[in-house]
Every structure is written in structure tokens, then in C-alpha cells.
Design an enzyme around this catalytic site. Sequence first.
Site, PDB file in Angstrom:
ATOM      1  NE  ARG A  82      29.506  23.203  -2.575  1.00  0.00           N
ATOM      2  CZ  ARG A  82      29.148  21.938  -2.386  1.00  0.00           C
ATOM      3  NH1 ARG A  82      30.034  20.977  -2.446  1.00  0.00           N
ATOM      4  NH2 ARG A  82      27.886  21.638  -2.132  1.00  0.00           N
ATOM      5  CE  LYS A 140      19.123  25.286  -7.105  1.00  0.00           C
ATOM      6  NZ  LYS A 140      19.549  24.143  -6.296  1.00  0.00           N
TER       7      LYS A 140
END
Length: 498
Positions: A351, A277
Site C-alpha cells: 500500500r 515474515k
Amino acid sequence: MNSEPIACIGGPLSAIDTDLLVVPWFEEDASTSVDGVDEASGREVSRALTVKEFQAKPYEWFITPVTDRQWRARRVAIVGAGRRADCGTDLLRKVAASAGVTARSRRIERVTFMVRGEGGTADLVQAAAEGLTLAEFNAGSYKTDEPAPAAPPTWTLAVLDERCEAVTAAAARGRTLGECSNLARELANEPGNTLTPREFAKRAAALASEAGVRVEILDETQIEKLRMGLLLGVARGSSEPPRVIVFRHEPSGAPEKPVLGLVGKGITFDTGGISIKPAEGMERMKDDMAGGAAVACAMRAIGILGAPIRVIGVVPTTENMPGGRAIKPGDILTSAEGKTVEVINTDAEGRLILGDGLWYARQLGATHLVDVATLTRACVVALGKLASGLFGAPDAWVQRVREVADRAGDRAWPMPLFEEYRDQLKSDIADMMNTGGRPAGSITAAMFLQEFTGGLPWAHLDIAGTAWAEEAKPYLPKGPSGVAVRTLAQLAFEKFWG
Ligand code: BES
Ligand code: MN
Ligand code: ZN
């Protein structure tokens, strides 16, 4: 369990011995609407209303001394509660929280909050108790030159219309749910270096087992035995080992079914991994375990309050770090269920760990699934910070979860799972990819999760926007919100289980 109970007392108001009596005030109230308050204030209430110093808009605050010697309260505050018809449990909870925050900042020792609003008395009492308790939250500070925060006031609820056991029980219930929300907020607030996966597991286990919930912590060896390749894949980049926290609430005499399965994302820090990120704002990713904290603290509430059905909680927890052994884009992971996943972006890690988590909840016998995760930025783009994204199937189950969430003050908004979206997850080389591109990013994330639900009724709450308040509101300071704790706990008490 830790906190003092909130007592409920009846009228008349003049007999209530307190440092501050807080009265929710509606826009259509006349100065005489609440018996005696205006006279007791030497008509300060009328004056404030006439000159529009106070207009009863939500969270407005007007405090004045009690001049009537017949009264035992020292001061009275009227707090804006909007229009009466709009002031159900949701607004009353927030009004109570805002009043609690204000009273606390003024270091008032004994605060009595009068329960007024639209709806059943017990529901309003519970909501008010939740709100006052939420006002007790301390962000927790590592500042070395700051005194410890003042102890919260002693709260009392004034319930004039109805005094019965149900009211006392509702106050206790609200107290517990508020307390468990605050515990989840504390966990979400804890930095990544102190709240590692092992530490998270330890604290979550302590919180839940104190409440009589059975807790098991799976270590890396057990996780390997279960072949949770998605969780292990994400954990590879970190020197901290992963854990799976398993909670079991199995009250004696509970039916075999249903078994509610709660699954929470427990990324103690999300750097993005190799798909790293940007630096700006990355510090916020310490709260990427807010979903896991919500499950842990809901399990505590379920234990304390004694839910009549079986509930299982599963929280896979790990860091998402770049490292020499970290997974890379293009890598293929095999889930515990056997499905293969091509990792396109290592930052879509939530996920992955939830895939194995959902599978495990099914292994343990869950018949109905709810997962909670700070899953996608796309959900924040879609709904902002005001509502969690709600996904799942079948519609009837999703609708139930939505109604419970609304009542609990955790607003959630339904999003579609049209079959055609699933194409975006198609991989050339594996059963699926872990990302579906930018369009409908929160939906494809949910559809990825759906692959691991085995067709069970399942609801997914994307709390990426709601877990953390960037701006302070009168009823919610900046920081972690404790979203979903009350929803998950309340689900275990719903009548529809039959
Ligand atoms: N934890 C983040 C989602 C997130 C971002 C929550 C910002 C709260 C604030 C999640 O693991 C993530 O990085 N998601 C990616 C997915 C993408 C790579 C498909 C995202 O949303 O950008
Ligand atoms: Mn991520
Ligand atoms: Zn994440």
C-alpha cells in the site's frame, strides 16, 4: 507477436486435416449432436456415452481414433463442457485450456478445437483462442537434467456456423491476450534473485516497447526528485535500488480524455522487512510483483491491439528487505503527495508503494484508476483462491470493472468501503497509519490506497489469492495465473468510454 496465429477453418468436420479434433461435448448432447463424429469414431462416442465412460462433466476427456477413411482427422477427442446453458465464454476458455494442456502432454502436433457454446461466435472464438494459448505456458525450469519443454501444438479453431473477418480478428485478439497473460505468468514465476527491480523494469520495458508503448524507467535519483517517500521508505532495507516503470499508450487521434491509469504493485520479493515474515512459505513472496506484471503485460496487449484511448501504466518496484537502513515500526514517511504515514508494520509495504504510484498516475493525467496488487492475506481469508477482491468508488465504475473482469475470466467480488472502517487507520502522530489491525484487513488496506486517488473513479483488485494457484486444475497448472492481464487490457476497449 511471438507466437503463430491461430487459424479459423470452416466445415465440414470430415474435411479438416488435423492430428486431433477436439469437440466440446455438452451433458444434453445426443451422440448425433455433432454431425458425423460418432460415425467417424466407429460409434466409440455412442459407446462411451451409453456406458457412462464419458458424461460431459467439465474437462472430462475421451479420445478415440477416427476410423472413417473419408475423414482427414486422425483422432477425435470429446471434452466435457457441462450443460450447454452454462458454457459461455468463461467455461469455454477453461475447456479449451484443459484440452490444450492434455493435447500438449500427449505431444500431439496439430490440434483443431471446435468452437461450441452459448453466446456470440466472435466472443466464443476469442475465449477459445485465449484458452488454447494459456495451455502453452511453460513454468520455466532451472533443472539441469530436464530437456526443454516440447513445442506447443499448432492450434486451429473450427468455426462452423459463421465465417467472417470478425471471427479471424477475434482469434487473433484471443491469441494476443493469452500470450500476454503467459508473459505475466513468466515474470511472476521468476525468482527474486533473478528478477530484481532493475531487471523487472528492463523486461517490462522491453515487452511493452515492442508493442509500440512508450516506456520510461525512473531511477532512484528521479524517484527522489519526485519525493516518493513511501516507495523510497520501503526500498531503504534493500541494496537493490527501486524503480518506477511508466508506460504510455497515446494513439494518434485519441481524445484527451479519458486517460485510463493502471497501477501495479511491483514488490520483487517481500520478506516483510523488519516486521519479518515467518520462514514457512516465504519463498512464495517472489510473486509479489504479479500486479505489476499484469499492468506491464496488459500495456503490451493494449499496444498490440491498438486501444483507441490513452492509457498510462505505473509500476513502482522494489524489494522489501530488512537491513541496517530499513524502515522500522514507528517511522514516519512522507508521500509524494505530502501526506504523512506512520509505519506500524513494515510488511504492509504494498500500500505504501502504491500510494506514491497512484499519485503519480494522477500527475500524468489519469482520469480513471485501476490498481492491481497481491495486497493482503486477509483477502485470501475472505474469498479464498477463487475470486479477487474488488474495491473502489464510485459504484458505477467498480461495477464496470467487475463486468469486464467477469468476461475476461478474472472473477472479482465486490467488497465494501464503509466510511467507519477508515477510523482504523487513524494515527496519533501522522495523517494515517499503514495498517488498521486484523479486522477487515483487506478493506482497510484498500482505504489506505483510496487516500491517494484524489477522488478519481478508482477500482482496486486485491489478487493475493488469485495470482498463484497452489493446486493444479485441469485448466490451470500450479503456479502463476496471469490474473488481471486480460481485464486491464479489455478495459481500454470498452464501449462505455464513448
Ligand atoms: N504481499 C503480502 C500479502 C500476501 C500474503 C499476498 C500472502 C499473498 C500471500 C503483503 O505485503 C503483506 O504482507 N500484507 C500483510 C499486511 C499486514 C501486515 C497488515 C498481510 O496480509 O499479512
Ligand atoms: Mn508485505
Ligand atoms: Zn507484499
